[in-house]
Design a protein around this motif. Structure first.
Motif, PDB file in Angstrom:
ATOM      1  N   ILE A 111      32.632 -47.792   0.908  1.00  0.00           N
ATOM      2  CA  ILE A 111      31.866 -48.525  -1.051  1.00  0.00           C
ATOM      3  C   ILE A 111      30.277 -48.648  -0.697  1.00  0.00           C
ATOM      4  O   ILE A 111      30.093 -50.010   0.459  1.00  0.00           O
ATOM      5  CB  ILE A 111      32.712 -49.683  -0.586  1.00  0.00           C
ATOM      6  N   GLN A 112      29.756 -48.073  -1.279  1.00  0.00           N
ATOM      7  CA  GLN A 112      28.623 -48.371  -1.364  1.00  0.00           C
ATOM      8  C   GLN A 112      28.112 -48.833  -2.796  1.00  0.00           C
ATOM      9  O   GLN A 112      28.215 -50.548  -2.815  1.00  0.00           O
ATOM     10  CB  GLN A 112      27.584 -47.114  -1.114  1.00  0.00           C
ATOM     11  N   CYS A 113      27.666 -48.364  -3.186  1.00  0.00           N
ATOM     12  CA  CYS A 113      27.377 -49.261  -4.960  1.00  0.00           C
ATOM     13  C   CYS A 113      28.948 -49.652  -5.374  1.00  0.00           C
ATOM     14  O   CYS A 113      29.404 -50.865  -5.970  1.00  0.00           O
ATOM     15  CB  CYS A 113      27.014 -48.532  -5.514  1.00  0.00           C
ATOM     16  N   GLY A 114      29.770 -48.759  -4.790  1.00  0.00           N
ATOM     17  CA  GLY A 114      31.385 -49.364  -5.471  1.00  0.00           C
ATOM     18  C   GLY A 114      31.873 -48.840  -7.077  1.00  0.00           C
ATOM     19  O   GLY A 114      32.721 -49.312  -7.278  1.00  0.00           O
ATOM     20  N   PHE A 115      31.108 -48.363  -7.477  1.00  0.00           N
ATOM     21  CA  PHE A 115      31.540 -47.808  -9.087  1.00  0.00           C
ATOM     22  C   PHE A 115      31.906 -46.668  -8.872  1.00  0.00           C
ATOM     23  O   PHE A 115      33.008 -46.794  -9.801  1.00  0.00           O
ATOM     24  CB  PHE A 115      30.058 -47.483  -9.776  1.00  0.00           C
ATOM     25  N   CYS A 116      31.797 -46.232  -7.888  1.00  0.00           N
ATOM     26  CA  CYS A 116      33.355 -45.531  -7.669  1.00  0.00           C
ATOM     27  C   CYS A 116      35.086 -45.281  -7.234  1.00  0.00           C
ATOM     28  O   CYS A 116      35.626 -44.893  -7.501  1.00  0.00           O
ATOM     29  CB  CYS A 116      33.185 -43.633  -6.930  1.00  0.00           C
ATOM     30  N   THR A 117      34.616 -46.380  -6.284  1.00  0.00           N
ATOM     31  CA  THR A 117      35.714 -46.785  -5.732  1.00  0.00           C
ATOM     32  C   THR A 117      37.049 -46.898  -6.193  1.00  0.00           C
ATOM     33  O   THR A 117      37.969 -46.514  -6.080  1.00  0.00           O
ATOM     34  CB  THR A 117      35.255 -48.100  -4.692  1.00  0.00           C
TER      35      THR A 117
ATOM     36  N   HIS B  39      34.239 -37.955  -8.707  1.00  0.00           N
ATOM     37  CA  HIS B  39      32.372 -38.237  -7.980  1.00  0.00           C
ATOM     38  C   HIS B  39      31.995 -39.081  -7.288  1.00  0.00           C
ATOM     39  O   HIS B  39      32.262 -40.488  -8.033  1.00  0.00           O
ATOM     40  CB  HIS B  39      31.606 -37.769  -8.435  1.00  0.00           C
ATOM     41  N   CYS B  40      31.785 -39.191  -6.852  1.00  0.00           N
ATOM     42  CA  CYS B  40      30.989 -40.418  -6.033  1.00  0.00           C
ATOM     43  C   CYS B  40      29.364 -39.687  -5.582  1.00  0.00           C
ATOM     44  O   CYS B  40      28.744 -38.618  -4.944  1.00  0.00           O
ATOM     45  CB  CYS B  40      31.205 -40.678  -4.564  1.00  0.00           C
ATOM     46  N   ARG B  41      27.849 -40.382  -5.820  1.00  0.00           N
ATOM     47  CA  ARG B  41      26.896 -39.646  -5.447  1.00  0.00           C
ATOM     48  C   ARG B  41      26.392 -40.481  -4.477  1.00  0.00           C
ATOM     49  O   ARG B  41      25.257 -40.344  -4.303  1.00  0.00           O
ATOM     50  CB  ARG B  41      26.009 -40.424  -6.826  1.00  0.00           C
ATOM     51  N   CYS B  42      27.170 -42.000  -3.531  1.00  0.00           N
ATOM     52  CA  CYS B  42      26.344 -42.593  -2.750  1.00  0.00           C
ATOM     53  C   CYS B  42      26.656 -42.293  -1.435  1.00  0.00           C
ATOM     54  O   CYS B  42      25.691 -42.295  -0.208  1.00  0.00           O
ATOM     55  CB  CYS B  42      26.523 -44.218  -3.036  1.00  0.00           C
ATOM     56  N   THR B  43      27.593 -41.838  -1.378  1.00  0.00           N
ATOM     57  CA  THR B  43      28.639 -41.739   0.274  1.00  0.00           C
ATOM     58  C   THR B  43      28.521 -40.223   0.662  1.00  0.00           C
ATOM     59  O   THR B  43      28.505 -40.258   2.064  1.00  0.00           O
ATOM     60  CB  THR B  43      29.982 -41.935   0.574  1.00  0.00           C
ATOM     61  N   GLY B  44      28.475 -39.480  -0.171  1.00  0.00           N
ATOM     62  CA  GLY B  44      27.940 -38.316   0.971  1.00  0.00           C
ATOM     63  C   GLY B  44      29.992 -37.459   1.034  1.00  0.00           C
ATOM     64  O   GLY B  44      30.249 -36.572   1.697  1.00  0.00           O
TER      65      GLY B  44
ATOM     66  N   ASN C 100      22.918 -41.069 -10.929  1.00  0.00           N
ATOM     67  CA  ASN C 100      23.952 -42.276 -10.796  1.00  0.00           C
ATOM     68  C   ASN C 100      25.024 -43.010 -12.048  1.00  0.00           C
ATOM     69  O   ASN C 100      25.280 -42.734 -13.033  1.00  0.00           O
ATOM     70  CB  ASN C 100      23.068 -43.430 -11.135  1.00  0.00           C
ATOM     71  N   LEU C 101      26.073 -42.981 -10.693  1.00  0.00           N
ATOM     72  CA  LEU C 101      27.179 -42.726 -11.557  1.00  0.00           C
ATOM     73  C   LEU C 101      27.594 -43.901 -12.425  1.00  0.00           C
ATOM     74  O   LEU C 101      28.410 -43.652 -13.235  1.00  0.00           O
ATOM     75  CB  LEU C 101      28.735 -43.284 -11.225  1.00  0.00           C
ATOM     76  N   GLU C 102      27.373 -45.433 -12.364  1.00  0.00           N
ATOM     77  CA  GLU C 102      26.676 -46.247 -14.195  1.00  0.00           C
ATOM     78  C   GLU C 102      25.962 -45.839 -14.733  1.00  0.00           C
ATOM     79  O   GLU C 102      24.116 -45.900 -13.701  1.00  0.00           O
ATOM     80  CB  GLU C 102      26.646 -47.937 -13.284  1.00  0.00           C
TER      81      GLU C 102
HETATM   82 FE1  FES Z   1      28.395 -45.151  -4.841  1.00  0.00          FE
HETATM   83 FE2  FES Z   1      30.520 -43.866  -5.309  1.00  0.00          FE
HETATM   84  S1  FES Z   1      30.097 -45.457  -3.706  1.00  0.00           S
HETATM   85  S2  FES Z   1      29.261 -43.817  -6.843  1.00  0.00           S
END
Ligand code: FES
Length: 973
Positions: free
Chosen positions: A101-107, A137-142, A406-408
């Motif tokens: 979980i980075q930003c958590g928006f896709c979580t 999609h997730c834009r934070c974690t790869g 950015n997904l949000e």
């Molecule tokens: Fe940020 Fe997946 S944790 S979009």
């Protein structure tokens, strides 16, 4: 059937709910209205996958389903995974523990996809997992830690014991000593099935040991994000909130001849309509930078001219989104369409359309030629160095306009509080800059504005801009009501920001195989407005000429207006473009001179102790400071990467291949910076509570990076308390001290130092009060550790004792401290990026087989979150290298403003992606830390070009390396 007041019954998370719906309502809207805020909106076209829920056990995109058509269905959201007593589901636990979980928006979407997968297949392969994850999609974690999380969750659900998540720590051997490298990091055998590896951290033997710093601490916000709590901007709306909506220009260049808002204003449910006719014309720039922002201030809230498709025309506030959209359609705009210019080279030609012909913008370098900035900087004597060189090489390199995705989306909510102050709750990276920049636009003094930053669903630089806050606040002022505004995904592409496309021309003089002179001409496209145009190119010039730091160097840059959406801040910030150019030309030079490129680069890159020749003349928007390179792990990064990839053997093996599929390996070295020297400031406050815990109040803006966590770790290290004893709060302009915000790779380095300084003050106060309690004269004889202060004679008081005593009993006072930090150096992290590819010679398709980055970011404060930053940056860099490019036709119409056709990497597009850290001890950073967030994006582009050349013998000079471009190059077209 009437549109209104229908009723359906859904079983949501096991509870039967009767829900009022409209005939056209999608399931996403119905669920969010009913309070299931874990279900996210990232687009409305079924591309992003943020709205995934389970319907009758199967994943569905809730934005694509009409609620009335699923009457009677059973729906599961992430709220339903949590047990009634709050216990996390194994999937949630696994996501928390692995750092997925980075930003958590896709979580929420990713966890529900995992649940559906594991329910049907308890032992999924990595390929199964990636295939399922392609739906969101997730834009934070790869996707590295996401895959690990699903594997771990599956093991837990099979009843297996799982080990604690951690990194691997090894001692860095001396230069001549053999390297100890665990076998999996060689990635031998079948790449695709060998799974995510833990981050590996090498530490020089002389570096001091730390306890909390360097530990794989779980993110302090991970649990609430895993539970799907309503923590994002759009998740909590005040009562009676109006919905704001933005009318944007359909033309790339036009003058508004007339605008009629009468019908829109007359529409029932519409409460305000804003245009240039009823909003004061105040000049400003949208870039969220420190005061004073660089001129020109070339924007106003609404103008009578539009300069790109997506430019602002009008805004409405209405009772709901449907009425708002209808009102926008009722606004009649008559345009005088002007010829656009979308190409930065054409924009400076005589006779090109003039984009900024308004008389009230000051500070444009040459408005008639659309040149907003012209930059020159020089060191040494470039012409005589070229004259004396053995060889002079020239090359031109092109980089694309990349969107952050950015997904949000950008979203904000504004309302008056009970003291008639304007509250702006915004998805922003720069709350303090928002407050300062918005104030004159809405006619309020700074003291009457409060900006709150909740959790942020990714920014990557795009939210370092003031894009909606001014309009939203103006609508609140007009209506007296709370207003919520959010960009659509199309507006994210057309009306937010993107990476500056660049044309990069290097001329390099080489004498005795040493680079003695380097000339860089950089043409940058800032789009319709200047915003970050100056500073991005200055950073590009500085980094692009400092990696090899020749004593004779010249930088010239022109920054062009075009009729395209404005470019802005984006992770990498000019540096990645120019380091792509310089790394490829260095490869080409070594190739032409028959040199080992590794040795050639190693002999030429900047060394420890050297002055960075252009650091003073190329500050960020103003004159900078003289700086020397204090620490660099570049040699070790390269050495480890060469070993882990078996670079030399493969490089040789891949030369002169035959056949359709040809493999290649390449590398690049990089340097970045840590904050802006002498410009930006960060502050932090620590405040003690009765029980010995502390509030850590930070203006630094955690946008998913984990900065709240690593800043807490720094405070923990000083105070000898676990992170759980710190209540971290960021950011609120009323309650947290100033911080410039999340940009310029500054949070760990600058805000971390502010936290450390504040914590050291607290430590002194704790020791002083403990000395008073223990009746000891010298506080410095006391030790602070394990939540306790201990005297030399063994007597001790706990921090709780100190809290209670100092609050209630004796020598009463609040133990509390604030400190701030500015740095006059910006120490570069360094790194080596390796890429392995297979190229299809018939189609030009590149299949990436492995990505490895070896990084020196100083001290690694948290190996899991730091690895997450690198893995995410690498995946964005892979998009930059292979697929991502915003395209426009000759009229300036966007061709691909959707996530689908624009194409960011999905889970199954990512190859094995490994991160190795080489710690250095930066003297100016907190516990030796430098930055990590941005360097991760700098290297894939040039390393990819190197690998493709190794595979095919062709030098590619324009990114992204689309199959068509590669095919054309292979076929000499
Ligand atoms: Fe940020 Fe997946 S944790 S979009």
């Amino acid at each position: 059937m009437s549109d209104q007041n229908l009723s359906i019954t859904l079983t949501v998370n096991g509870l039967e709910r009767e829900l009022g719906v409209n005939r056209v309502d999608c399931l996403l809207d119905v669920l969010r209205s009913a309070g299931y805020k874990s279900v996210k909106r990232g687009c409305d076209t079924g591309d992003c996958g943020m709205c995934v829920v389970l319907m009758n056990g199967q994943p569905v995109r809730s934005c694509m389903l009409r609620a009335v058509e699923i009457d009677g269905a059973a729906v599961t959201t992430v709220e339903g995974l949590v047990a009634p007593d709050g216990t996390l589901h194994p999937i949630q636990r696994a996501f928390v523990e692995t750092g997925a979980i980075q930003c958590g928006f896709c979580t929420p979407a990713q966890m529900l996809l995992a649940k559906a997968l594991i329910d049907s297949n308890p032992n999924p392969t990595e390929a199964d997992i990636r295939q399922v994850m392609n739906s969101a999609h997730c834009r934070c974690t790869g996707y590295v830690r996401l895959v690990e999380a699903v594997q771990r969750a599956a093991a837990m659900m099979r009843g297996e014991e799982v080990p604690p998540v951690s990194h691997i720590a090894l001692t860095l051997p001396g230069p001549g000593d053999p390297l100890e490298l665990p076998e999996p990091y060689y990635r031998q055998g079948q790449y695709a099935t060998s799974g995510p590896l833990p981050p590996l951290v090498y530490t020089p033997p002389e570096m001091a040991q730390t306890e909390f710093v360097g530990a794989p601490q779980v993110k302090v916000d991970a649990v609430k994000l895993a539970k799907g709590y309503p923590v994002f901007t759009d998740d909590v709306l005040p009562e009676n909130t109006l919905i704001g909506a933005l009318l944007t220009s359909p033309h790339a260049h036009a003058r508004i001849k007339s605008i009629d808002t009468g019908k829109a204003e007359a529409l029932p449910g519409v409460h305000a309509v804003l245009t240039y006719k009823n909003v004061e014309r105040v000049k400003y720039a949208t870039g969220g930078q420190s005061w004073p922002q660089p001129e020109p201030y070339d924007q106003v809230v609404f103008d009578d001219k539009v300069r790109h498709v997506g430019d602002r025309v009008a805004a409405v506030a209405a009772d709901d989104a449907r009425i708002a959209r209808r009102a926008l359609r009722l606004i009649k705009v008559e345009y005088e369409i002007l010829p656009p210019v979308v190409d930065m080279v054409e924009a400076m030609q005589p006779g090109a359309p003039v984009i900024h012909d308004e008389p009230d913008t000051e500070g444009i370098y040459d408005a008639q030629r659309n040149i907003v900035y012209h930059i020159e900087a020089e060191t040494g004597n470039i012409e005589s160095a070229f004259a004396e060189a053995d060889h002079v090489f020239e090359g031109e390199y092109l980089t694309p306009k990349q969107q952050h995705v950015n997904l949000e989306p950008h979203v904000c909510v504004t309302y008056w509080d009970e003291d008639d102050r304007m509250v702006i709750r915004s998805s922003t990276q720069v709350p303090f800059h928002v407050r300062r920049i918005v104030a004159p636009l809405i006619g309020l003094p700074i003291k009457r504005i409060r900006v709150i930053k909740p959790r942020i669903g990714g920014g990557f630089g795009n939210k370092q801009e003031i894009l909606l806050e001014d309009i939203c606040a103006l609508l609140t002022i007009r209506t007296g009501r709370p207003v919520r505004m959010e960009y659509t995904r199309t507006q994210e592409f057309n009306a937010s920001r993107s990476r500056h496309p660049n044309i990069i021309r290097y001329k390099v003089g080489v004498k005795d195989n040493i680079v003695t002179a380097m000339d860089l001409y950089l043409l940058g496209d800032t789009g319709a407005y200047g915003t970050h145009g100056l500073t991005v190119q200055m950073v590009g010039g500085f980094k692009g000429l400092t990696l090899y730091n020749p004593p004779n160097a010249r930088f010239i840059s022109d920054v062009m207006y075009t009729n395209t959406p404005p470019s802005g801040a984006f992770r990498g910030y000019g540096s990645m473009q120019c380091q792509y150019g310089v790394e490829v030309i260095m490869e080409e030079i070594a190739d032409q001179l028959g040199l080992d490129v590794v040795e050639f680069k190693r002999n030429n890159w900047i060394k420890i102790g050297e002055p960075m020749y252009l650091s003073k003349s190329l500050g960020e928007g103003r004159e900078g400071y003289e700086q020397n390179l204090a620490t660099s792990g570049m040699a070790d990064c390269l050495r480890i990467g060469l070993e882990a990839t078996d670079y030399y053997a493969k490089r040789e093996q891949f030369k002169n291949q035959n056949g359709r599929i040809r493999r290649g390996i390449g590398f690049a070295v990089m340097m970045h910076g840590s904050a802006i020297a002498g410009l930006d400031m960060a502050a932090a406050t620590l405040k003690m509570n009765d029980d010995g815990s502390f509030n850590l109040l930070i203006g630094a803006t955690d946008i998913g990076t984990g900065s709240d966590t690593i800043l807490a770790q720094i405070a923990s290290e000083v105070l000898g308390i676990p992170v759980e004893d710190l209540i971290v709060y960021s950011s609120d302009t009323d309650f947290t001290p100033f911080d410039k915000g999340a940009y310029a790779s500054s949070t760990t380095y600058l805000s971390g130092m502010a936290v450390r300084k504040a914590a050291l003050k607290i430590k002194d106060m704790l020791l002083a009060h403990a000395a008073f309690m223990l009746e000891i004269d010298d506080p410095n004889s006391l030790t602070l550790a394990d939540r306790r202060v201990t005297a030399p004679d063994g007597r001790s008081v706990t921090l709780e004792d100190i809290g209670l005593s100092s609050f209630h009993v004796e020598n009463q006072h609040q133990i509390m401290a604030t400190d701030s930090h500015v740095s006059y150096v910006s120490p570069p992290p360094t790194a080596a990026q390796f890429v392995e590819v297979a190229v299809d010679m018939e189609t030009g398709q590149i299949n990436t087989e492995r990505l490895l980055m070896v990084v020196d970011c100083g001290r690694v404060i948290n190996p899991i979150t730091a690895a997450g930053q690198v893995e995410g940056g690498i995946s964005q860099a892979l998009g930059f290298a292979l697929t991502e490019e915003m395209l426009f036709d000759a009229e300036g119409q966007p061709i691909n403003p959707r996530i689908g056709p624009y194409y960011i990497p999905r889970a199954s597009d990512m190859p094995p992606t490994d991160v190795i850290f080489v710690q250095t001890d930066e003297p100016s950073g907190p516990y030796g830390a430098k930055s990590v967030a941005e360097i991760s994006i700098d290297g894939v582009g040039p390393a990819m070009v190197s690998a493709v050349h190794n595979a095919t013998g062709v030098w590619m000079r324009q990114l992204p390396l689309t199959p068509e471009r590669v095919w054309r190059s292979l076929n000499g077209k």
